[in-house]
Write a protein that holds these residues in place. Structure first.
Motif, PDB file in Angstrom:
ATOM      1  N   ASN A 124       0.714  -1.150  -0.032  1.00  0.00           N
ATOM      2  CA  ASN A 124       0.003   0.025   0.078  1.00  0.00           C
ATOM      3  C   ASN A 124       0.917   1.380   0.071  1.00  0.00           C
ATOM      4  O   ASN A 124       0.534   2.186  -0.751  1.00  0.00           O
ATOM      5  CB  ASN A 124      -0.720   0.017   1.255  1.00  0.00           C
ATOM      6  CG  ASN A 124      -1.845  -1.161   1.155  1.00  0.00           C
ATOM      7  OD1 ASN A 124      -1.860  -2.051   0.405  1.00  0.00           O
ATOM      8  ND2 ASN A 124      -3.045  -0.836   2.174  1.00  0.00           N
ATOM      9  N   ILE A 125       1.782   1.228   0.850  1.00  0.00           N
ATOM     10  CA  ILE A 125       2.535   2.507   1.145  1.00  0.00           C
ATOM     11  C   ILE A 125       3.665   2.560  -0.040  1.00  0.00           C
ATOM     12  O   ILE A 125       3.858   3.407  -0.823  1.00  0.00           O
ATOM     13  CB  ILE A 125       3.275   2.575   2.428  1.00  0.00           C
ATOM     14  CG1 ILE A 125       2.177   2.861   3.208  1.00  0.00           C
ATOM     15  CG2 ILE A 125       4.175   3.832   2.581  1.00  0.00           C
ATOM     16  CD1 ILE A 125       2.562   2.643   4.924  1.00  0.00           C
ATOM     17  N   ILE A 126       4.531   1.612  -0.010  1.00  0.00           N
ATOM     18  CA  ILE A 126       5.869   1.516  -0.735  1.00  0.00           C
ATOM     19  C   ILE A 126       5.792   1.330  -2.314  1.00  0.00           C
ATOM     20  O   ILE A 126       5.904   2.156  -3.051  1.00  0.00           O
ATOM     21  CB  ILE A 126       6.834   0.488  -0.219  1.00  0.00           C
ATOM     22  CG1 ILE A 126       7.293   0.893   1.362  1.00  0.00           C
ATOM     23  CG2 ILE A 126       8.113   0.526  -1.077  1.00  0.00           C
ATOM     24  CD1 ILE A 126       8.188  -0.230   1.896  1.00  0.00           C
ATOM     25  N   HIS A 127       5.130   0.051  -2.698  1.00  0.00           N
ATOM     26  CA  HIS A 127       4.655  -0.006  -4.000  1.00  0.00           C
ATOM     27  C   HIS A 127       3.834   0.991  -4.785  1.00  0.00           C
ATOM     28  O   HIS A 127       4.003   1.492  -5.783  1.00  0.00           O
ATOM     29  CB  HIS A 127       4.233  -1.486  -4.133  1.00  0.00           C
ATOM     30  CG  HIS A 127       3.318  -1.469  -5.641  1.00  0.00           C
ATOM     31  ND1 HIS A 127       4.553  -1.851  -6.733  1.00  0.00           N
ATOM     32  CD2 HIS A 127       2.212  -1.881  -6.015  1.00  0.00           C
ATOM     33  CE1 HIS A 127       3.601  -2.046  -7.667  1.00  0.00           C
ATOM     34  NE2 HIS A 127       2.490  -2.203  -7.412  1.00  0.00           N
ATOM     35  N   HIS A 128       2.787   1.313  -4.162  1.00  0.00           N
ATOM     36  CA  HIS A 128       1.898   2.099  -4.500  1.00  0.00           C
ATOM     37  C   HIS A 128       2.543   3.882  -4.816  1.00  0.00           C
ATOM     38  O   HIS A 128       2.038   4.601  -5.713  1.00  0.00           O
ATOM     39  CB  HIS A 128       0.644   2.387  -3.782  1.00  0.00           C
ATOM     40  CG  HIS A 128      -0.587   1.169  -4.259  1.00  0.00           C
ATOM     41  ND1 HIS A 128      -1.584   1.697  -4.982  1.00  0.00           N
ATOM     42  CD2 HIS A 128      -0.545  -0.083  -4.166  1.00  0.00           C
ATOM     43  CE1 HIS A 128      -2.158   0.500  -5.187  1.00  0.00           C
ATOM     44  NE2 HIS A 128      -1.701  -0.284  -4.744  1.00  0.00           N
ATOM     45  N   THR A 129       3.453   3.950  -3.880  1.00  0.00           N
ATOM     46  CA  THR A 129       4.187   5.530  -4.016  1.00  0.00           C
ATOM     47  C   THR A 129       5.203   5.212  -4.966  1.00  0.00           C
ATOM     48  O   THR A 129       5.378   6.267  -5.897  1.00  0.00           O
ATOM     49  CB  THR A 129       4.480   5.704  -2.686  1.00  0.00           C
ATOM     50  OG1 THR A 129       3.526   5.658  -1.758  1.00  0.00           O
ATOM     51  CG2 THR A 129       5.014   7.185  -2.598  1.00  0.00           C
ATOM     52  N   TYR A 130       6.089   4.251  -4.963  1.00  0.00           N
ATOM     53  CA  TYR A 130       7.280   4.211  -5.648  1.00  0.00           C
ATOM     54  C   TYR A 130       7.119   3.365  -6.765  1.00  0.00           C
ATOM     55  O   TYR A 130       8.290   2.284  -6.985  1.00  0.00           O
ATOM     56  CB  TYR A 130       8.415   4.104  -4.671  1.00  0.00           C
ATOM     57  CG  TYR A 130       8.411   5.224  -3.614  1.00  0.00           C
ATOM     58  CD1 TYR A 130       8.721   6.272  -3.822  1.00  0.00           C
ATOM     59  CD2 TYR A 130       7.850   4.677  -2.516  1.00  0.00           C
ATOM     60  CE1 TYR A 130       8.873   7.150  -2.835  1.00  0.00           C
ATOM     61  CE2 TYR A 130       8.036   5.473  -1.334  1.00  0.00           C
ATOM     62  CZ  TYR A 130       8.696   6.904  -1.624  1.00  0.00           C
ATOM     63  OH  TYR A 130       8.448   7.650  -0.728  1.00  0.00           O
ATOM     64  N   THR A 131       6.180   3.095  -7.518  1.00  0.00           N
ATOM     65  CA  THR A 131       5.865   2.203  -8.599  1.00  0.00           C
ATOM     66  C   THR A 131       6.949   1.867  -9.473  1.00  0.00           C
ATOM     67  O   THR A 131       7.390   3.011 -10.184  1.00  0.00           O
ATOM     68  CB  THR A 131       4.586   2.271  -9.331  1.00  0.00           C
ATOM     69  OG1 THR A 131       3.521   2.196  -8.304  1.00  0.00           O
ATOM     70  CG2 THR A 131       4.293   1.117  -9.931  1.00  0.00           C
ATOM     71  N   ASN A 132       7.663   0.952  -9.573  1.00  0.00           N
ATOM     72  CA  ASN A 132       8.753   0.544 -10.722  1.00  0.00           C
ATOM     73  C   ASN A 132      10.120   1.427 -10.468  1.00  0.00           C
ATOM     74  O   ASN A 132      10.706   1.602 -11.353  1.00  0.00           O
ATOM     75  CB  ASN A 132       8.230   0.789 -12.249  1.00  0.00           C
ATOM     76  CG  ASN A 132       7.449  -0.612 -12.573  1.00  0.00           C
ATOM     77  OD1 ASN A 132       7.260  -1.421 -11.708  1.00  0.00           O
ATOM     78  ND2 ASN A 132       7.281  -0.644 -13.929  1.00  0.00           N
ATOM     79  N   ILE A 133      10.170   1.936  -9.269  1.00  0.00           N
ATOM     80  CA  ILE A 133      11.273   2.773  -9.175  1.00  0.00           C
ATOM     81  C   ILE A 133      12.347   1.629  -8.147  1.00  0.00           C
ATOM     82  O   ILE A 133      12.003   1.205  -7.089  1.00  0.00           O
ATOM     83  CB  ILE A 133      11.222   4.052  -8.207  1.00  0.00           C
ATOM     84  CG1 ILE A 133      10.280   4.961  -8.784  1.00  0.00           C
ATOM     85  CG2 ILE A 133      12.314   4.953  -7.842  1.00  0.00           C
ATOM     86  CD1 ILE A 133       9.786   6.064  -8.048  1.00  0.00           C
ATOM     87  N   HIS A 134      13.513   1.369  -9.028  1.00  0.00           N
ATOM     88  CA  HIS A 134      14.485   0.482  -8.400  1.00  0.00           C
ATOM     89  C   HIS A 134      15.116   0.982  -7.119  1.00  0.00           C
ATOM     90  O   HIS A 134      15.125   2.235  -7.138  1.00  0.00           O
ATOM     91  CB  HIS A 134      15.377   0.262  -9.412  1.00  0.00           C
ATOM     92  CG  HIS A 134      16.972  -0.481  -9.058  1.00  0.00           C
ATOM     93  ND1 HIS A 134      16.630  -1.698  -8.747  1.00  0.00           N
ATOM     94  CD2 HIS A 134      18.096   0.054  -8.783  1.00  0.00           C
ATOM     95  CE1 HIS A 134      17.979  -2.334  -8.096  1.00  0.00           C
ATOM     96  NE2 HIS A 134      18.653  -1.100  -8.316  1.00  0.00           N
ATOM     97  N   GLY A 135      15.127  -0.038  -6.029  1.00  0.00           N
ATOM     98  CA  GLY A 135      15.725   0.385  -4.922  1.00  0.00           C
ATOM     99  C   GLY A 135      14.627   0.688  -3.839  1.00  0.00           C
ATOM    100  O   GLY A 135      14.818   0.887  -2.702  1.00  0.00           O
ATOM    101  N   HIS A 136      13.357   1.106  -4.329  1.00  0.00           N
ATOM    102  CA  HIS A 136      12.277   1.607  -3.564  1.00  0.00           C
ATOM    103  C   HIS A 136      11.171   0.472  -3.596  1.00  0.00           C
ATOM    104  O   HIS A 136      10.426   0.224  -2.635  1.00  0.00           O
ATOM    105  CB  HIS A 136      11.888   3.134  -3.836  1.00  0.00           C
ATOM    106  CG  HIS A 136      12.839   3.976  -3.225  1.00  0.00           C
ATOM    107  ND1 HIS A 136      13.991   4.129  -4.066  1.00  0.00           N
ATOM    108  CD2 HIS A 136      12.908   4.801  -2.507  1.00  0.00           C
ATOM    109  CE1 HIS A 136      14.678   5.221  -3.473  1.00  0.00           C
ATOM    110  NE2 HIS A 136      14.200   5.456  -2.477  1.00  0.00           N
ATOM    111  N   ASP A 137      10.789   0.226  -4.783  1.00  0.00           N
ATOM    112  CA  ASP A 137       9.712  -0.678  -5.127  1.00  0.00           C
ATOM    113  C   ASP A 137      10.011  -2.016  -4.638  1.00  0.00           C
ATOM    114  O   ASP A 137      10.567  -2.748  -5.216  1.00  0.00           O
ATOM    115  CB  ASP A 137       9.028  -0.685  -6.421  1.00  0.00           C
ATOM    116  CG  ASP A 137       7.703  -1.478  -6.718  1.00  0.00           C
ATOM    117  OD1 ASP A 137       7.352  -2.141  -5.671  1.00  0.00           O
ATOM    118  OD2 ASP A 137       7.247  -1.185  -7.674  1.00  0.00           O
TER     119      ASP A 137
END
Length: 366
Positions: A124-137
């Motif tokens: 909910n927080i990480i994937h939905h905010t940083y979608t497809n951003i390497h090192g974050h998603d």
């Protein structure tokens, strides 16, 4: 948060404002709640019935081993369905306007062996905010031998990942049940979060629900049924390999296909797009006309709508999809979509092959 990625939300705000306004207008004009309706409740009952009904038939001991194995397969189908169509909406707070109802329904995720609290952080927080951003998603970190981002370090094994990935997806729920949730609870970093502390209540919930799951899924069948340990193992693996394969494939078709992008932040750690537009570039729909598939996977073939409106119950996605597509076309923003499920799977396969090629060089979308 360490090295927090931000979005340039000062530009191109009109798309976000317009699409929200038109979707809100749809619910207002139809006098509809954005939460679950009767159809959603009926679906919830059916899917929970598939899982726990299959379990009840197995634990009754009144069937032959081949039939019990068949019920294990249907349990796996039900388990994936619970994740897609029951827990997912509840954990996003979209099932009901009542937080207590969302919490209680969300516990269905815990009682099939996973952990809703960790899911809400990583998804909910990480994937939905940083979608497809390497090192974050976190959703891009499936396994060391699977490269889901063109910005990940390439390893020789990645040459074969188009063959390895699909069998690997099958082990997703087994990994959740025995490793992933514990690992994330003890892991000091979660995506961009550093030194994440977890409430005592969530530690207690983790331990109790895991024990309940291990009890009814492993201990009770051994105590009640006239089976050997290896027969139990076959049944247990059948449940999870079925659920894992279904879950793994569906979630990958949403973001790791040929049409989606993998942006990288600039020197100021900023994505030079409004967040809503970033989601449009990094997300993909598929098989929108397949009503049976849409029903079973909780509208997750409408990932664009889900990412833009995570608080809207998935039962409404088919209706708001044309609205979102219309606004995207007006603003010249891509609306990524595969017409069929098989087209999306083929695109994911080709993407795996491309990312596994050491000679492949990523060219960001213009």
């Amino acid at each position: 948060m360490a090295d927090k990625v931000t979005f340039n939300n000062k530009i191109d705000r009109e798309f976000s404002k317009t699409v929200k306004a038109r979707v809100n207008r749809y619910f207002e004009e139809k006098n509809l709640s954005k939460n679950a309706n009767t159809s959603m409740v009926i679906k919830t009952i059916i899917i929970l019935g598939i899982y726990f009904g299959s379990y009840a038939l197995i634990i009754s001991g009144g069937f032959s081993l081949p039939l019990m194995w068949f019920f294990c397969i249907t349990m796996g189908i039900g388990m994936a369905g619970i994740g897609f169509s029951v827990s997912h909406d509840a954990l996003h707070g979209a099932y009901s306007s009542n937080n207590t109802i969302n919490y209680l329904i969300g516990l269905s995720f815990d009682f099939v062996g996973a952990n809703g609290y960790i899911w809400k952080i990583t998804h909910n927080i990480i994937h939905h905010t940083y979608t497809n951003i390497h090192g974050h998603d976190e959703d891009l970190e499936v396994a060391e031998f699977i490269r889901l981002s063109p910005h990940s370090e390439h390893k020789p094994v990645h040459r074969f990942q188009q063959y390895l990935a699909f069998p690997a997806y099958s082990f997703a729920t087994i990994f959740w049940v025995f490793v992933k949730d514990y690992w994330y609870f003890f892991k000091p970093e979660l995506g961009p979060y550093e030194n994440k502390n977890h409430p005592v209540k969530e530690w207690v919930t983790l331990i109790l629900t895991k024990l309940v799951y291990y009890g009814y899924a492993i201990v009770l069948p051994l105590l009640i049924l006239d089976i050997t340990w290896w027969q139990l193992l076959i049944g247990f693996l059948s449940v999870h390999l079925t659920a894992g394969l279904i879950l793994g494939i569906i979630f990958q078709l949403a973001h790791v296909v040929e049409e989606t992008t993998h942006p990288i932040p600039d020197e100021q750690n900023m994505i030079d797009n409004h967040w809503a537009i970033h989601e449009m570039f990094t997300t993909n729909n598929f098989a929108r006309k397949n009503k049976v598939l849409s029903w079973y996977i909780g509208g997750l073939n409408y990932q664009i709508e889900h990412h833009l409106f995570p608080k809207v119950c998935s039962i409404h996605y088919p209706k708001i999809s044309p609205i979102v597509e219309e606004v995207a076309n007006e603003f010249g923003i891509p609306y990524n979509c595969h017409d069929t499920f098989s087209e999306a799977v083929a695109s994911h396969y080709r993407t795996l092959k491309k990312f596994g090629d050491p000679k492949f060089e990523w060219a960001p979308a213009v």
